[in-house]
Enzyme design. Structure first.
Site, PDB file in Angstrom:
ATOM      1  N   ASN A  87       0.818  -1.230   0.000  1.00 56.04           N
ATOM      2  CA  ASN A  87       0.000   0.000   0.000  1.00 56.04           C
ATOM      3  C   ASN A  87       0.843   1.267   0.000  1.00 56.04           C
ATOM      4  O   ASN A  87       0.485   2.254  -0.639  1.00 56.04           O
ATOM      5  CB  ASN A  87      -0.962  -0.015   1.191  1.00 56.04           C
ATOM      6  CG  ASN A  87      -1.901  -1.202   1.137  1.00 56.04           C
ATOM      7  OD1 ASN A  87      -1.971  -1.885   0.114  1.00 56.04           O
ATOM      8  ND2 ASN A  87      -2.604  -1.461   2.221  1.00 56.04           N
TER       9      ASN A  87
ATOM     10  N   HIS B 211     -19.052  36.919 -30.062  1.00 53.66           N
ATOM     11  CA  HIS B 211     -20.229  36.210 -30.604  1.00 53.66           C
ATOM     12  C   HIS B 211     -19.993  35.764 -32.046  1.00 53.66           C
ATOM     13  O   HIS B 211     -20.949  35.635 -32.815  1.00 53.66           O
ATOM     14  CB  HIS B 211     -21.493  37.082 -30.548  1.00 53.66           C
ATOM     15  CG  HIS B 211     -21.732  37.705 -29.215  1.00 53.66           C
ATOM     16  ND1 HIS B 211     -22.390  37.055 -28.203  1.00 53.66           N
ATOM     17  CD2 HIS B 211     -21.346  38.905 -28.699  1.00 53.66           C
ATOM     18  CE1 HIS B 211     -22.426  37.837 -27.134  1.00 53.66           C
ATOM     19  NE2 HIS B 211     -21.789  38.969 -27.403  1.00 53.66           N
TER      20      HIS B 211
ATOM     21  N   SER C  67      -7.674  13.491 -47.826  1.00 52.67           N
ATOM     22  CA  SER C  67      -8.898  12.691 -47.910  1.00 52.67           C
ATOM     23  C   SER C  67      -8.642  11.475 -48.776  1.00 52.67           C
ATOM     24  O   SER C  67      -7.812  11.508 -49.686  1.00 52.67           O
ATOM     25  CB  SER C  67     -10.003  13.546 -48.528  1.00 52.67           C
ATOM     26  OG  SER C  67     -11.011  12.742 -49.091  1.00 52.67           O
TER      27      SER C  67
ATOM     28  N   ASN D  10      -6.701  18.748 -44.576  1.00 54.63           N
ATOM     29  CA  ASN D  10      -7.494  18.787 -43.353  1.00 54.63           C
ATOM     30  C   ASN D  10      -6.647  19.120 -42.131  1.00 54.63           C
ATOM     31  O   ASN D  10      -5.636  18.463 -41.887  1.00 54.63           O
ATOM     32  CB  ASN D  10      -8.169  17.437 -43.118  1.00 54.63           C
ATOM     33  CG  ASN D  10      -9.193  17.109 -44.200  1.00 54.63           C
ATOM     34  OD1 ASN D  10      -9.805  18.009 -44.772  1.00 54.63           O
ATOM     35  ND2 ASN D  10      -9.366  15.830 -44.473  1.00 54.63           N
TER      36      ASN D  10
ATOM     37  N   GLN E 236      -6.308   0.630  -7.115  1.00 52.15           N
ATOM     38  CA  GLN E 236      -5.465   0.041  -8.165  1.00 52.15           C
ATOM     39  C   GLN E 236      -5.840   0.611  -9.540  1.00 52.15           C
ATOM     40  O   GLN E 236      -4.985   0.805 -10.401  1.00 52.15           O
ATOM     41  CB  GLN E 236      -5.649  -1.483  -8.155  1.00 52.15           C
ATOM     42  CG  GLN E 236      -4.948  -2.213  -9.278  1.00 52.15           C
ATOM     43  CD  GLN E 236      -4.896  -3.710  -9.035  1.00 52.15           C
ATOM     44  OE1 GLN E 236      -4.241  -4.161  -8.108  1.00 52.15           O
ATOM     45  NE2 GLN E 236      -5.588  -4.474  -9.850  1.00 52.15           N
TER      46      GLN E 236
HETATM   47  N1  ARG Z   1      -1.578  -3.738  -7.159  1.00 51.78           N
HETATM   48  C1  ARG Z   1      -2.074  -2.808  -6.191  1.00 51.78           C
HETATM   49  C2  ARG Z   1      -2.281  -1.470  -6.825  1.00 51.78           C
HETATM   50  O1  ARG Z   1      -1.936  -1.310  -7.917  1.00 51.78           O
HETATM   51  C3  ARG Z   1      -1.156  -2.639  -5.031  1.00 51.78           C
HETATM   52  C4  ARG Z   1      -1.326  -3.710  -4.065  1.00 51.78           C
HETATM   53  C5  ARG Z   1      -2.204  -3.427  -2.950  1.00 51.78           C
HETATM   54  N2  ARG Z   1      -2.851  -4.656  -2.679  1.00 51.78           N
HETATM   55  C6  ARG Z   1      -3.193  -5.075  -1.438  1.00 51.78           C
HETATM   56  N3  ARG Z   1      -3.666  -6.222  -1.374  1.00 51.78           N
HETATM   57  N4  ARG Z   1      -3.055  -4.369  -0.389  1.00 51.78           N
HETATM   58  O2  ARG Z   1      -2.817  -0.564  -6.206  1.00 51.78           O
END
Ligand code: ARG
Length: 496
Positions: free
Chosen positions: A110, A156, A277, A285, A322
């Site tokens: 994370n 305009h 074209s 174009n 993700q």
């Molecule tokens: N592949 C995940 C992403 O792209 C990162 C992994 C997080 N996964 C997890 N099980 N905590 O965000």
């Protein structure tokens, strides 16, 4: 057996693995992941957590993987959840679980993934900003060549006032300079270090977050570990900055498109930026401009995707995050390529000065100037002169004449009729008021298209461009300097 499934009795089934993996969008952060891991592991060693010998093996393995990647020999399939799993697996395969198993100490995917994303995004932001400054320079250069290129200004879509092409170009240079400021501001919030936050609530391993901040060339920490791992507002901000920029590009594209038409023919794209074209042999174009306009919508889509993707996600990492990489990469790519193409278009654009001037000839666009002359020379209130000039416009339209063909006595007579009092101006003032070039030279307000004002604007912008460029180069230099010294540390630790 997959690295992260010890808790589970079975592997993902094939379809779920393909559904779940992020390896495709992760390819973009492959080297960032190696850099982040190297910095993390060097820090762990310097904190007395990974022994020197183990670190040497780990770094050597990581560099071998990098070399394979650069040689195009890496193939990652859905059997890996992500690039993080792939790289850790490959290190373990090379140096064994006892040593390779140390690389993820005190880290979670994370904080790992978001550090990679920030490392990548900061480089893309710098590249986009550098390209943007090139576009501004191209606009200013073309403006410098066209300070006296008279052009119709529209409101305009109707004839409004006399202007110049340079003045128009500076209006976009200014918008793009603001975009550059926004990119730099955004960069300052992107280039912060989330590493060392653990999965959400930190780690009991004695990590030194300031060390990895320095090793990776970040400007500071994302301090709170929940915010660091689950906040993606910096990605939304990146996309919104790109979206605003693309909006400015799109509007400029719309102008140039209209002016490329045969009806206007004010400008013509160089052949390298035009298409033809399949059936109409006469066609040239300006489709690149249409694509810039079209691609701005794509970037708005990315922004909207990111906004909606994160708004309902509870704090703490959820897998939804993700998905943020996909629109983020896409908006960065589209913005960058659009800028590259627009820079080329502007630099090579042919400007048809004669066509622009022709449009002004005999145009009623000088009516404002005539009204203002009646204020300054005949002592009328503006609303009196406005009524008189409007009556004169109606008169010449009815008689098929132009304002410049009027005589002072006709003006006097019309004023008498409309206002019940005359308005005397000399033939010379009348000629000046109805000649487009003289009109331009009479503009007094700061920021107007008067060539003196435009020249002053150009000088100020040239200074700004220098300052912005130095700023971007300093940011780029700090990043590449940090990564270079990381390379140096990796090399010296790898020697064991
Ligand atoms: N592949 C995940 C992403 O792209 C990162 C992994 C997080 N996964 C997890 N099980 N905590 O965000």
């Amino acid at each position: 057996m997959s690295l992260f499934r010890s808790r589970l009795a079975k592997e993902f089934d094939d379809r779920t693995a393909r559904f779940h993996t992020s390896v495709v969008e992760d390819l973009r952060i492959f080297e960032d992941d190696i850099n982040g891991t190297e910095a993390h592991d060097i820090m762990l060693h310097e904190q007395g957590i990974i022994p020197r010998e183990a670190l040497a093996k780990i770094l050597t393995a990581l560099e071998e993987i990098r070399a394979q990647w650069r040689a195009g020999e890496v193939e990652i399939g859905a059997e890996y959840e992500d690039v993080h799993e792939y790289i850790e697996t490959k290190v373990v395969e090379r140096v064994g679980l006892d040593v390779g198993g140390m690389i993820h100490t005190g880290r979670s995917r994370n904080d790992q993934v978001v550090v990679d994303m920030r490392l990548r995004t900061r480089e893309e932001l710098l590249a986009i900003n550098a390209q943007l400054i090139e576009l501004v320079e191209a606009l200013l250069k073309r403006a410098g060549e066209n300070v006296e290129t008279l052009m119709m200004l529209y409101t305009h879509g109707q004839h409004a006032q006399v202007g110049t092409f340079a003045h128009y170009l500076v209006s976009y240079a200014d918008a793009f300079l603001r975009d550059s400021q926004r990119l730099s501001e955004c960069y300052s919030r992107v280039n912060l270090n989330p590493l060392g936050s653990g999965p959400v609530g930190g780690t009991s391993i004695n990590v030194d977050r300031r060390k990895t901040t320095e090793l990776l060339g970040f400007d500071g920490l994302v301090e709170n570990s929940i915010d660091a791992t689950s906040g993606r507002d910096w990605a939304v901000e990146t996309a919104s900055t790109c979206a605003i920029l693309m909006g400015n590009l799109s509007r400029a594209a719309a102008d140039l498109l209209e002016w490329s038409s045969v009806e206007f023919a004010y400008v013509e794209l160089a052949d390298e930026y035009a298409s033809s074209s399949s059936i109409m042999p006469q066609k040239k174009n300006p489709s690149t401009l249409e694509l810039i306009r079209g691609k701005s919508s794509e970037v708005y889509g990315c922004l909207s995707e990111l906004l909606t993707m994160v708004k309902g996600v509870n704090s703490g990492y959820s897998q939804d995050l993700q998905q943020t990489k996909i629109p983020l990469w896409r908006c960065l790519d589209t913005t960058r390529t659009s800028l590259e193409v627009m820079t080329g278009i502007v630099s090579t654009l042919a400007v048809n000065e004669a066509k622009m001037r022709e449009r002004l000839k005999g145009s009623l666009t000088v009516a404002v100037e005539l009204a203002e002359t009646l204020v300054t020379e005949a002592g009328l209130s503006f609303r009196e002169s406005y009524r008189t000039a409007a009556a004169l416009v109606r008169k010449v339209l009815a008689e098929g004449r132009t304002l410049s063909a009027l005589t002072p006595s006709e003006i006097d007579a019309v004023a008498e009729e409309v206002l019940g009092k005359g308005a005397q101006i000399s033939q010379e003032h009348l000629d000046q008021a109805t000649d487009p070039e003289a009109c331009l030279m009479r503009r007094k307000s700061e920021g107007s298209p008067h060539p003196d004002h435009v020249r002053a604007m150009l000088e100020k912008r040239a200074e700004l461009v220098k300052v912005y460029r130095i700023h971007i180069e300093a940011q780029t230099g700090k990043v590449s300097g940090a990564l270079e010294s990381l390379r140096g540390k990796v090399a010296s630790y790898s020697e064991g």
